[in-house]
Design a protein around this motif. Structure first.
Motif, PDB file in Angstrom:
ATOM      1  N   MET A  11       0.838  -1.188   0.000  1.00 42.66           N
ATOM      2  CA  MET A  11       0.000   0.000   0.000  1.00 42.66           C
ATOM      3  C   MET A  11       0.878   1.245   0.000  1.00 42.66           C
ATOM      4  N   LEU A  12       0.630   2.119  -0.972  1.00 43.29           N
ATOM      5  CA  LEU A  12       1.453   3.292  -1.217  1.00 43.29           C
ATOM      6  C   LEU A  12       0.660   4.556  -0.891  1.00 43.29           C
ATOM      7  N   TYR A  13       1.123   5.274   0.096  1.00 38.89           N
ATOM      8  CA  TYR A  13       0.472   6.525   0.487  1.00 38.89           C
ATOM      9  C   TYR A  13       0.841   7.630  -0.493  1.00 38.89           C
ATOM     10  N   VAL A  27       3.973  15.003 -10.789  1.00 39.78           N
ATOM     11  CA  VAL A  27       4.293  13.984  -9.798  1.00 39.78           C
ATOM     12  C   VAL A  27       5.644  14.326  -9.184  1.00 39.78           C
ATOM     13  N   LEU A  28       5.674  14.458  -7.857  1.00 40.60           N
ATOM     14  CA  LEU A  28       6.876  14.859  -7.125  1.00 40.60           C
ATOM     15  C   LEU A  28       7.424  13.643  -6.379  1.00 40.60           C
ATOM     16  N   LEU A  29       8.621  13.191  -6.773  1.00 38.91           N
ATOM     17  CA  LEU A  29       9.216  11.958  -6.258  1.00 38.91           C
ATOM     18  C   LEU A  29      10.381  12.314  -5.349  1.00 38.91           C
ATOM     19  N   HIS A  30      10.227  11.974  -4.082  1.00 39.94           N
ATOM     20  CA  HIS A  30      11.155  12.460  -3.054  1.00 39.94           C
ATOM     21  C   HIS A  30      12.481  11.711  -3.045  1.00 39.94           C
ATOM     22  N   TYR A  88      10.001   0.437  -8.248  1.00 39.17           N
ATOM     23  CA  TYR A  88       9.666   1.824  -7.920  1.00 39.17           C
ATOM     24  C   TYR A  88       8.891   2.486  -9.063  1.00 39.17           C
ATOM     25  N   ALA A  89       9.317   2.247 -10.308  1.00 42.57           N
ATOM     26  CA  ALA A  89       8.624   2.832 -11.457  1.00 42.57           C
ATOM     27  C   ALA A  89       7.210   2.274 -11.578  1.00 42.57           C
ATOM     28  N   ASP A  90       7.056   0.979 -11.337  1.00 40.51           N
ATOM     29  CA  ASP A  90       5.722   0.374 -11.353  1.00 40.51           C
ATOM     30  C   ASP A  90       4.841   0.955 -10.249  1.00 40.51           C
ATOM     31  N   ARG A 137       7.504   6.837  -1.127  1.00 39.25           N
ATOM     32  CA  ARG A 137       8.073   5.613  -1.707  1.00 39.25           C
ATOM     33  C   ARG A 137       7.844   4.422  -0.768  1.00 39.25           C
ATOM     34  N   ARG A 138       7.668   3.247  -1.331  1.00 40.67           N
ATOM     35  CA  ARG A 138       7.507   2.051  -0.493  1.00 40.67           C
ATOM     36  C   ARG A 138       8.642   1.990   0.530  1.00 40.67           C
TER      37      ARG A 138
END
Length: 298
Positions: free
Chosen positions: A11-13, A24-27, A73-75, A55-56
């Motif tokens: 589950m991804l918050y 989309v902002l990827l930390h 991660y991309a998926d 991120r997971r």
């Protein structure tokens, strides 16, 4: 705020703020999506829709043992977009290890799903020092980081964020509270995801992914970044990606999202433009559109 389910059930918050052209902002590591809050608010005020996942293994997302690699991660990014009902092309903004997700998502999803790409202090294309990447980080540095985290993770990250933000006896580019907040985010992550994610960004070679950067690309990097050296990353991308725009922050360390916050946000707004275009065309109301097929998702 919503959760998306990854292919393996993780589950991804994520936060989903605003309406308009999606960004989309990827930390970065070892933070959470909270590190992009200031930029996200300004983007929404400029008419964009900001989607900010954890991120997971980090923030409020699940902490599985497996899946800490860039294909997964991309998926995961694709799963978040599906859950959010985003079917139009998005702008991807990746900070530090998040830049690797931008690169791998472009490779797996292609220009059809991406409108623009931004790499901030990014690990792309390759972090490790090798014979054909002499400006990279020596393996001994990664080994010392791993040892420090296993011995006393809380203490390690207190020192880590000094270098991250370029803090020292004569320089305090951020407040103590900013460092404390970064430490808080780091400690929300599990030890296994923290170590595995570090292994992923330290060893993944994104040089083959550079050919996937066929969209407008902005690279932002501090010239004094000791965490992710600019000569092995940002300058390489600028040289090898046709049309890529490089903005160097002279004298800035790694954590430009805080040390150069206003400049960074303004540079993002200039590059991404007015996000109200989607609203004008009614695209932001298409959240109930036909979902992607399994092939299109992944």
């Amino acid at each position: 705020m919503p959760y998306a389910k990854a292919k393996d059930g993780t589950m991804l918050y994520y936060k989903d703020w605003g309406r308009g052209d999606p960004v989309v902002l990827l930390h970065g590591w070892p933070l959470s999506g909270d590190s992009f809050d200031d930029a996200a608010v300004r983007l929404v005020e400029a008419g964009h829709r900001a989607i900010i996942p954890d991120r997971r293994g980090f923030g409020r997302s699940d902490q599985p043992w497996d899946g800490h690699d860039y294909d997964t991660y991309a998926d995961d990014v694709a799963a978040v977009l599906e859950d959010a009902g985003v079917n139009e092309p998005v702008s991807l903004v990746g900070f530090s290890m998040g830049g690797g997700e931008v690169a791998r998502f472009l490779t797996k999803q292609g220009q059809r799903r991406v409108k623009k790409a931004v790499l901030i202090s990014s690990v792309v294309p390759y972090m490790a020092q090798t014979d054909d990447n002499p400006n990279g980080v020596p393996q001994s540095t990664f080994d010392q980081m791993t040892e420090g985290m296993k011995k006393d993770r809380a203490h390690f990250f207190k020192g880590f964020f000094k270098d991250f933000f370029g803090s020292g006896l004569l320089s305090n580019p951020v407040s103590d509270e900013v460092e404390m907040n970064a430490w808080r985010q780091a400690m929300m992550a599990g030890l296994r995801p923290t170590l595995a994610a570090a292994q992923a960004f330290a060893t993944t070679d994104f040089r083959p992914d550079l050919k996937s950067f066929t969209v407008p690309t902005l690279v932002i990097h501090g010239t004094s970044d000791q965490t992710v050296p600019i000569d092995a990353t940002g300058r390489v991308v600028a040289n090898e990606v046709p049309g890529a725009q490089l903005i160097e922050y002279d004298g800035s360390a790694h954590g430009v999202t805080e040390t150069d916050k206003e400049r960074l946000i303004n540079d993002l707004l200039t590059f991404l433009g007015d996000g109200r275009g989607a609203q004008a065309s009614g695209q932001d109301d298409q959240r109930s559109a036909i979902p992607l097929t399994l092939t299109e998702r992944y």
